[in-house]
Write a protein that holds these residues in place. Structure first.
Motif, PDB file in Angstrom:
ATOM      1  N   ILE A   1       3.965  15.725  -6.443  1.00  0.00           N
ATOM      2  CA  ILE A   1       3.352  14.480  -5.977  1.00  0.00           C
ATOM      3  C   ILE A   1       4.433  13.698  -5.229  1.00  0.00           C
ATOM      4  N   PHE A   2       4.093  13.227  -4.034  1.00  0.00           N
ATOM      5  CA  PHE A   2       5.011  12.437  -3.219  1.00  0.00           C
ATOM      6  C   PHE A   2       4.393  11.059  -2.991  1.00  0.00           C
ATOM      7  N   ILE A   3       5.207  10.013  -3.080  1.00  0.00           N
ATOM      8  CA  ILE A   3       4.745   8.653  -2.859  1.00  0.00           C
ATOM      9  C   ILE A   3       5.513   8.085  -1.667  1.00  0.00           C
ATOM     10  N   THR A   4       4.784   7.595  -0.670  1.00  0.00           N
ATOM     11  CA  THR A   4       5.413   6.968   0.485  1.00  0.00           C
ATOM     12  C   THR A   4       4.751   5.618   0.742  1.00  0.00           C
ATOM     13  N   SER A   5       5.487   4.732   1.390  1.00  0.00           N
ATOM     14  CA  SER A   5       4.956   3.411   1.711  1.00  0.00           C
ATOM     15  C   SER A   5       4.143   3.469   3.001  1.00  0.00           C
ATOM     16  N   LEU A   6       3.072   2.695   3.035  1.00  0.00           N
ATOM     17  CA  LEU A   6       2.262   2.560   4.242  1.00  0.00           C
ATOM     18  C   LEU A   6       2.535   1.184   4.843  1.00  0.00           C
ATOM     19  N   GLU A   7       2.937   1.151   6.089  1.00  0.00           N
ATOM     20  CA  GLU A   7       3.186  -0.131   6.738  1.00  0.00           C
ATOM     21  C   GLU A   7       1.889  -0.853   7.060  1.00  0.00           C
TER      22      GLU A   7
ATOM     23  N   ILE B   1      -4.050  10.370  -0.553  1.00  0.00           N
ATOM     24  CA  ILE B   1      -4.808   9.224  -1.031  1.00  0.00           C
ATOM     25  C   ILE B   1      -4.058   7.957  -0.646  1.00  0.00           C
ATOM     26  N   ALA B   2      -4.700   7.081   0.126  1.00  0.00           N
ATOM     27  CA  ALA B   2      -4.121   5.776   0.437  1.00  0.00           C
ATOM     28  C   ALA B   2      -4.648   4.792  -0.600  1.00  0.00           C
ATOM     29  N   VAL B   3      -3.732   4.138  -1.335  1.00  0.00           N
ATOM     30  CA  VAL B   3      -4.136   3.231  -2.410  1.00  0.00           C
ATOM     31  C   VAL B   3      -3.314   1.947  -2.378  1.00  0.00           C
TER      32      VAL B   3
ATOM     33  N   LEU C   1      -8.695  21.396  -7.608  1.00  0.00           N
ATOM     34  CA  LEU C   1      -9.168  20.360  -6.692  1.00  0.00           C
ATOM     35  C   LEU C   1     -10.338  19.553  -7.251  1.00  0.00           C
ATOM     36  N   ASP C   2     -11.364  20.212  -7.766  1.00  0.00           N
ATOM     37  CA  ASP C   2     -12.530  19.491  -8.286  1.00  0.00           C
ATOM     38  C   ASP C   2     -12.161  18.599  -9.461  1.00  0.00           C
ATOM     39  N   ASP C   3     -11.278  19.074 -10.329  1.00  0.00           N
ATOM     40  CA  ASP C   3     -10.835  18.270 -11.468  1.00  0.00           C
ATOM     41  C   ASP C   3     -10.093  17.014 -10.994  1.00  0.00           C
ATOM     42  N   VAL C   4      -9.219  17.181  -9.996  1.00  0.00           N
ATOM     43  CA  VAL C   4      -8.461  16.055  -9.466  1.00  0.00           C
ATOM     44  C   VAL C   4      -9.407  15.059  -8.799  1.00  0.00           C
ATOM     45  N   ARG C   5     -10.329  15.549  -7.999  1.00  0.00           N
ATOM     46  CA  ARG C   5     -11.287  14.667  -7.314  1.00  0.00           C
ATOM     47  C   ARG C   5     -12.080  13.848  -8.324  1.00  0.00           C
ATOM     48  N   GLU C   6     -12.534  14.496  -9.373  1.00  0.00           N
ATOM     49  CA  GLU C   6     -13.310  13.820 -10.409  1.00  0.00           C
ATOM     50  C   GLU C   6     -12.467  12.765 -11.145  1.00  0.00           C
ATOM     51  N   ALA C   7     -11.233  13.105 -11.484  1.00  0.00           N
ATOM     52  CA  ALA C   7     -10.347  12.170 -12.180  1.00  0.00           C
ATOM     53  C   ALA C   7     -10.043  10.950 -11.310  1.00  0.00           C
ATOM     54  N   LEU C   8      -9.833  11.176 -10.014  1.00  0.00           N
ATOM     55  CA  LEU C   8      -9.563  10.063  -9.101  1.00  0.00           C
ATOM     56  C   LEU C   8     -10.789   9.175  -8.939  1.00  0.00           C
ATOM     57  N   SER C   9     -11.944   9.792  -8.855  1.00  0.00           N
ATOM     58  CA  SER C   9     -13.186   9.039  -8.760  1.00  0.00           C
ATOM     59  C   SER C   9     -13.400   8.169  -9.996  1.00  0.00           C
ATOM     60  N   ASP C  10     -13.059   8.700 -11.170  1.00  0.00           N
ATOM     61  CA  ASP C  10     -13.214   7.972 -12.429  1.00  0.00           C
ATOM     62  C   ASP C  10     -12.367   6.704 -12.493  1.00  0.00           C
ATOM     63  N   ILE C  11     -11.217   6.695 -11.796  1.00  0.00           N
ATOM     64  CA  ILE C  11     -10.362   5.503 -11.832  1.00  0.00           C
ATOM     65  C   ILE C  11     -10.607   4.578 -10.640  1.00  0.00           C
ATOM     66  N   GLY C  12     -11.596   4.915  -9.801  1.00  0.00           N
ATOM     67  CA  GLY C  12     -11.979   4.010  -8.723  1.00  0.00           C
ATOM     68  C   GLY C  12     -11.449   4.338  -7.343  1.00  0.00           C
ATOM     69  N   VAL C  13     -10.835   5.507  -7.168  1.00  0.00           N
ATOM     70  CA  VAL C  13     -10.372   5.910  -5.837  1.00  0.00           C
ATOM     71  C   VAL C  13     -11.607   6.257  -5.009  1.00  0.00           C
ATOM     72  N   GLN C  14     -11.718   5.636  -3.837  1.00  0.00           N
ATOM     73  CA  GLN C  14     -12.935   5.798  -3.044  1.00  0.00           C
ATOM     74  C   GLN C  14     -12.864   6.902  -2.000  1.00  0.00           C
ATOM     75  N   GLY C  15     -11.687   7.310  -1.606  1.00  0.00           N
ATOM     76  CA  GLY C  15     -11.610   8.338  -0.581  1.00  0.00           C
ATOM     77  C   GLY C  15     -10.329   9.142  -0.666  1.00  0.00           C
ATOM     78  N   ILE C  16     -10.445  10.418  -0.354  1.00  0.00           N
ATOM     79  CA  ILE C  16      -9.276  11.294  -0.308  1.00  0.00           C
ATOM     80  C   ILE C  16      -9.399  12.192   0.921  1.00  0.00           C
ATOM     81  N   THR C  17      -8.290  12.707   1.355  1.00  0.00           N
ATOM     82  CA  THR C  17      -8.265  13.700   2.426  1.00  0.00           C
ATOM     83  C   THR C  17      -7.684  14.979   1.842  1.00  0.00           C
TER      84      THR C  17
ATOM     85  N   MET D   1       0.846  -1.177   0.000  1.00  0.00           N
ATOM     86  CA  MET D   1       0.000   0.000   0.000  1.00  0.00           C
ATOM     87  C   MET D   1       0.887   1.234   0.000  1.00  0.00           C
ATOM     88  N   LYS D   2       0.366   2.286  -0.603  1.00  0.00           N
ATOM     89  CA  LYS D   2       1.123   3.529  -0.730  1.00  0.00           C
ATOM     90  C   LYS D   2       0.245   4.713  -0.330  1.00  0.00           C
ATOM     91  N   MET D   3       0.899   5.763   0.111  1.00  0.00           N
ATOM     92  CA  MET D   3       0.245   7.037   0.377  1.00  0.00           C
ATOM     93  C   MET D   3       0.715   7.990  -0.703  1.00  0.00           C
TER      94      MET D   3
END
Length: 112
Positions: free
Chosen positions: A91-97, A63-65, A13-29, A1-3
């Motif tokens: 954009i930063f990518i980090t690992s989630l333990e 976004i945790a994915v 923001l609205d464009d990003v939220r919509e694009a993420l929703s389109d690919i199946g991302v269920q939640g963002i902070t 899993m990654k953050m």
């Protein structure tokens, strides 16, 4: 899993939220933040006086994915958040333990 943490311009923001929703991302902070990079702020005129704005308003999206979705998330964010001008963000990518859903106690990818 990654953050995936993205810092973008607020009006994207609205464009990003919509694009993420389109690919199946269920939640963002989302957090409203201020900062600067190469942009270094700018000067503004207010009631005839010039002043320097050092920190520019940005939006931080977290976004945790699952690891297999990271490339899709990065592509979606860069596609819609890019204006081609300085200050588009990072954009930063980090690992989630571990991820734990508080309500059910689910752990790992099921909790995302």
């Amino acid at each position: 899993m990654k953050m995936v943490t993205a810092i973008v311009k607020p009006f994207k923001l609205d464009d990003v939220r919509e694009a993420l929703s389109d690919i199946g991302v269920q939640g963002i902070t989302v957090t409203e933040v201020k900062g600067f990079g190469r942009q270094k702020g700018h000067t503004e005129l207010y009631r005839g006086a010039e002043y320097v704005v050092d920190f520019l308003p940005k939006v931080k999206i977290e976004i945790a994915v699952r690891s297999d979705m990271v490339e899709q998330v990065i592509e979606a964010i860069t596609r819609v958040a890019s204006t081609g001008k300085i200050g588009d963000g990072k954009i930063f990518i980090t690992s989630l333990e571990q991820v734990i859903r508080i309500r059910t106690g689910e752990m790992g990818p099921d909790a995302v």
